[in-house]
Design an enzyme around this catalytic site. Sequence first.
Site, short mmCIF file in Angstrom:
data_model
loop_
_atom_site.label_atom_id
_atom_site.label_comp_id
_atom_site.label_asym_id
_atom_site.label_seq_id
_atom_site.Cartn_x
_atom_site.Cartn_y
_atom_site.Cartn_z
CB THR A 162 -0.92 -0.01 1.25
OG1 THR A 162 -1.71 -1.19 1.22
CG2 THR A 162 -1.82 1.21 1.27
CG HIS A 172 -0.74 0.55 -4.47
ND1 HIS A 172 -0.90 0.34 -5.82
CD2 HIS A 172 -0.81 -0.66 -3.88
CE1 HIS A 172 -1.08 -0.96 -6.03
NE2 HIS A 172 -1.03 -1.59 -4.87
#
Length: 351
Positions: free
Chosen positions: A46, A49
Site C-alpha cells: 500500500t 501505491h
Amino acid sequence: MSIPERMRAVGKTKPGEGLALMDKPVPRPGPGDVLVRVTAASICGTDVHIYNWDAWSQARIKPPVVLGHEFAGEVVALGAGVDDLELGTPVSAEGHILLPGARHVVPGQEHLATDIEVIGIDRDGAFADYVRVPRQNIWVNPPELAPEIASLQDPFGNAVHTVHAQPIAGRTVLVTGAGLIGLMTIPVAKAAGAAAVYVTDINPGRLELALRLGADAAFDARQDPVAAVMAATDGAGVDVLLEMSGAAPAIDQGFRALRPGGDAAILGLPGKPIELDWAAHVVVKGATVRGVYGRKIWETWHRMRALLGTGAVDLRPLITHRFGLEDFQAAFDAMRSGESGKVILLPQGPR
Ligand code: ZN
C-alpha cells in the site's frame, strides 16, 4: 527518557510521485492516546501505491501525511485517561481506528466497519521517530519478540485471517500468488495442520522463498500449474484455495484447481473488474467463496502471538532489507524493484 520537540518523518508532502523526509513536531498524546517511539516499521505494498501516486492514492490520500502502518515501538507517553500501560512497554497497533459515533459496527466484525480512519493512510503513521495511537488500538507485544518481527503483524494478520477463514487441518491447500502475504500463509497453513500446501507465482525468486517457508511444491503459473496441482492431488483438486494475487489468470487457475465443494478465501485485490467463469467455478462446483479483508480484532492478534511466540511460525526468512529512516529512498527502491522480501525501516538504528 526525555521526548524531543521535533522528529524525522517520511511521507507525502504534496500530490505526485515520491515521498519526502520531513522535520515535524513530535505529536502530543491527546485524551485516550498513547505516544509510541517507533523501533521498526515495515514497508507495505500500500505504501508503494501511495509512493507511485496511483488512482487509488489520488482519491484517498490527503497530503501532508506521514506513511507507515506496520510497526513496533515502545510506549513513551500517555494521554489523559490512559492509566493501564507502563512506559517502556513494547507495542504494535491495529491500524483501523473506529471513528467516534461509527455506525453499524457488528461485534466480531469490527474489521469490516466503514466509519474508520487508518494509521499511516488517513492520519500520520509510523515512518517516523514517534507515532500517536489511540489506546484502544494498542497491542502489547511480548518483550522477547524482535521489533522487526513485531512490525510484520499487520500483514501477518491478513495471512492468519485468510488461512483460518475455513477449516484447514488435514486438507490440501493451494496459494495463488507468492507475494509477501501469500508467502506468510504457507507456514500458517502448515502450523494449522494442512495436509499439503502448493503455491503458484510467476516470480522464480518468490517460488524459491515459498519452498523455504515450507511449501510442499511451488509451480510456475505460466507452465500449466493446474495440471501440476491435479497431478499432486490424484486428480481431485485441492480442498482449499487461498487467492492472494488479485490477478485474473491466477484466480481462474485457482478455481480450476479447486475440488468440487471446496472452500476459497479471496484476499487479492484486482485493480479493476475482472471476468470469472461464475457457472463453472462457483455454482456448479458448489464452492464456498469468502472475501477476506483486514484481520479480526483481536482474535487474529491472539493467534499471531501464539504462532510467533512458540516458534510455530518463523517470519525471519521474509525480511531481506533494513534501512535507517533517512535512507527511505533506498528502502523504497528495494521494495519497488519487486526483488525484495520485506523491507524494514529502523528509525532508532539496528538493535
Ligand atoms: Zn500493510
